[in-house]
Design a protein around this motif. Structure first.
Motif, mmCIF file in Angstrom:
data_model
loop_
_atom_site.group_PDB
_atom_site.id
_atom_site.type_symbol
_atom_site.label_atom_id
_atom_site.label_comp_id
_atom_site.label_asym_id
_atom_site.label_seq_id
_atom_site.Cartn_x
_atom_site.Cartn_y
_atom_site.Cartn_z
ATOM 1 N N PRO A 71 -0.431 5.208 8.974
ATOM 2 C CA PRO A 71 -0.519 4.128 7.976
ATOM 3 C C PRO A 71 -0.677 2.748 8.602
ATOM 4 O O PRO A 71 -1.269 1.850 7.987
ATOM 5 C CB PRO A 71 0.812 4.254 7.226
ATOM 6 N N TYR A 74 -4.242 1.426 8.724
ATOM 7 C CA TYR A 74 -4.755 0.796 7.507
ATOM 8 C C TYR A 74 -4.170 -0.600 7.314
ATOM 9 O O TYR A 74 -4.852 -1.507 6.814
ATOM 10 C CB TYR A 74 -4.479 1.681 6.297
ATOM 11 N N ILE A 75 -2.930 -0.785 7.710
ATOM 12 C CA ILE A 75 -2.328 -2.111 7.627
ATOM 13 C C ILE A 75 -3.080 -3.084 8.535
ATOM 14 O O ILE A 75 -3.441 -4.191 8.135
ATOM 15 C CB ILE A 75 -0.834 -2.049 8.011
ATOM 16 N N ASP A 78 -6.434 -3.862 7.090
ATOM 17 C CA ASP A 78 -6.334 -4.872 6.039
ATOM 18 C C ASP A 78 -6.265 -6.276 6.638
ATOM 19 O O ASP A 78 -6.908 -7.208 6.147
ATOM 20 C CB ASP A 78 -5.089 -4.631 5.178
ATOM 21 N N THR A 174 -6.260 -0.323 -0.348
ATOM 22 C CA THR A 174 -5.459 0.774 0.201
ATOM 23 C C THR A 174 -5.627 2.038 -0.631
ATOM 24 O O THR A 174 -5.819 3.132 -0.090
ATOM 25 C CB THR A 174 -3.971 0.382 0.249
ATOM 26 N N GLU A 178 -7.314 5.129 1.266
ATOM 27 C CA GLU A 178 -6.401 6.240 1.577
ATOM 28 C C GLU A 178 -6.754 7.493 0.782
ATOM 29 O O GLU A 178 -6.568 8.612 1.274
ATOM 30 C CB GLU A 178 -4.951 5.844 1.306
ATOM 31 N N LYS A 212 1.380 7.672 2.622
ATOM 32 C CA LYS A 212 0.652 6.576 3.270
ATOM 33 C C LYS A 212 0.619 5.330 2.380
ATOM 34 O O LYS A 212 0.835 4.207 2.851
ATOM 35 C CB LYS A 212 -0.768 7.026 3.604
ATOM 36 N N CYS A 213 0.351 5.535 1.086
ATOM 37 C CA CYS A 213 0.317 4.390 0.172
ATOM 38 C C CYS A 213 1.704 3.763 0.029
ATOM 39 O O CYS A 213 1.836 2.531 -0.020
ATOM 40 C CB CYS A 213 -0.201 4.814 -1.194
ATOM 41 N N GLU A 216 2.455 1.596 3.028
ATOM 42 C CA GLU A 216 1.708 0.336 3.004
ATOM 43 C C GLU A 216 2.240 -0.619 1.938
ATOM 44 O O GLU A 216 2.298 -1.831 2.158
ATOM 45 C CB GLU A 216 0.225 0.614 2.788
ATOM 46 N N THR A 223 2.908 -7.481 5.793
ATOM 47 C CA THR A 223 1.464 -7.602 5.998
ATOM 48 C C THR A 223 0.964 -8.952 5.507
ATOM 49 O O THR A 223 0.177 -9.629 6.188
ATOM 50 C CB THR A 223 0.715 -6.481 5.246
#
Length: 247
Positions: A71, A74-75, A78, A174, A178, A212-213, A216, A223
């Motif tokens: 994860p 993806y952070i 972003d 996300t 994802e 995963k979501c 995040e 973030t």
């Protein structure tokens, strides 16, 4: 003749990727991807028992070791997309892809080298490498699709709203990224970690996506703090040069 008033196009800013901050984020991004691919060769189960709804397995919960760190990719994606733009995100995605391929190409070469007379783990090493190759194939296809979608959605949303609505951009991109990443990865990698039934597969996909979501969304305040800090410290972010040239 009457003229229809139109809203001015929002001012969209991105920083130049020729920055020491971008270099550090890119390095961490590549490490996260490589480590996640190796860790994903181990399947995991949580909660004991056997609970199903029809053919769909509910308990035990099935995942893989890659979920521990992935994860974060993806952070970081972003952060790069929001601060540096789609071109910078594309570069990071492709560099990460190259490092993952290089890693497992190295493993293949090492596997083919003659082992020392006292080395007793050749079979175990080969087992991990061969399953790892399927994991890498799954991860790379899913990663390219998911990360590009994640970045594209975030940047397109930013083009509509400019600076306001950061949390909506992070959550929306996300969800799209994802969803694609998790389904593609699970579809290709399932047999490599020992999943054999449709119920287990549905469990694997749903758990992976939700986990995963959830990670995040849980760290979204952090973030957003990182993004705002970078925007304030990147001199080129608020420059007058058009955003498409800086991206």
């Amino acid at each position: 003749m009457s003229s229809q008033a139109t809203s001015p196009k929002p001012d969209v800013h991105f920083a130049s990727r020729g920055s020491s901050y971008y270099d550090v984020i890119l390095a961490v991004f590549c490490v996260v991807l490589v480590v996640s691919n190796i860790a994903a060769t181990k399947s995991t189960e949580f909660l004991s028992g056997d609970v199903s709804i029809g053919p769909v397995q509910i308990v035990p919960i099935i995942s893989d070791g890659g979920a521990v760190l992935f994860p974060l990719a993806y952070i970081l994606g972003d952060v790069i997309s929001e601060v540096y733009g789609f071109k910078a995100a594309r570069r990071a995605i492709l560099v990460g892809f190259g490092t993952a391929i290089m890693t497992f190409a190295t493993f293949l070469v090492v596997m083919a080298l003659p082992g020392a007379s006292f080395y007793e783990n050749q079979d175990a090493f080969e087992s991990v490498v061969w399953s790892g190759l399927q994991i890498v194939a799954a991860s790379m296809i899913a990663y390219l699709t998911g990360q590009f979608l994640n970045s594209y959605v975030l940047v397109r949303m930013k083009a509509r709203s400019s600076e306001p609505g950061l949390w909506r951009r992070l959550a929306g991109s996300t969800g799209v990224g994802e969803a694609a990443d998790t389904f593609i990865f699970c579809a290709i990698a399932a047999s490599a970690i020992g999943i054999t039934t449709g119920g287990q597969f549905v469990n694997y996909v749903v758990v992976g996506f939700v986990f995963k979501c959830a990670v995040e969304l849980l760290v979204m305040p952090l973030t957003m703090l990182v993004i705002r800090t970078l925007k304030s410290r990147e001199p080129s972010y608020w420059a007058d040069e058009p955003a498409d040239l800086r991206a």
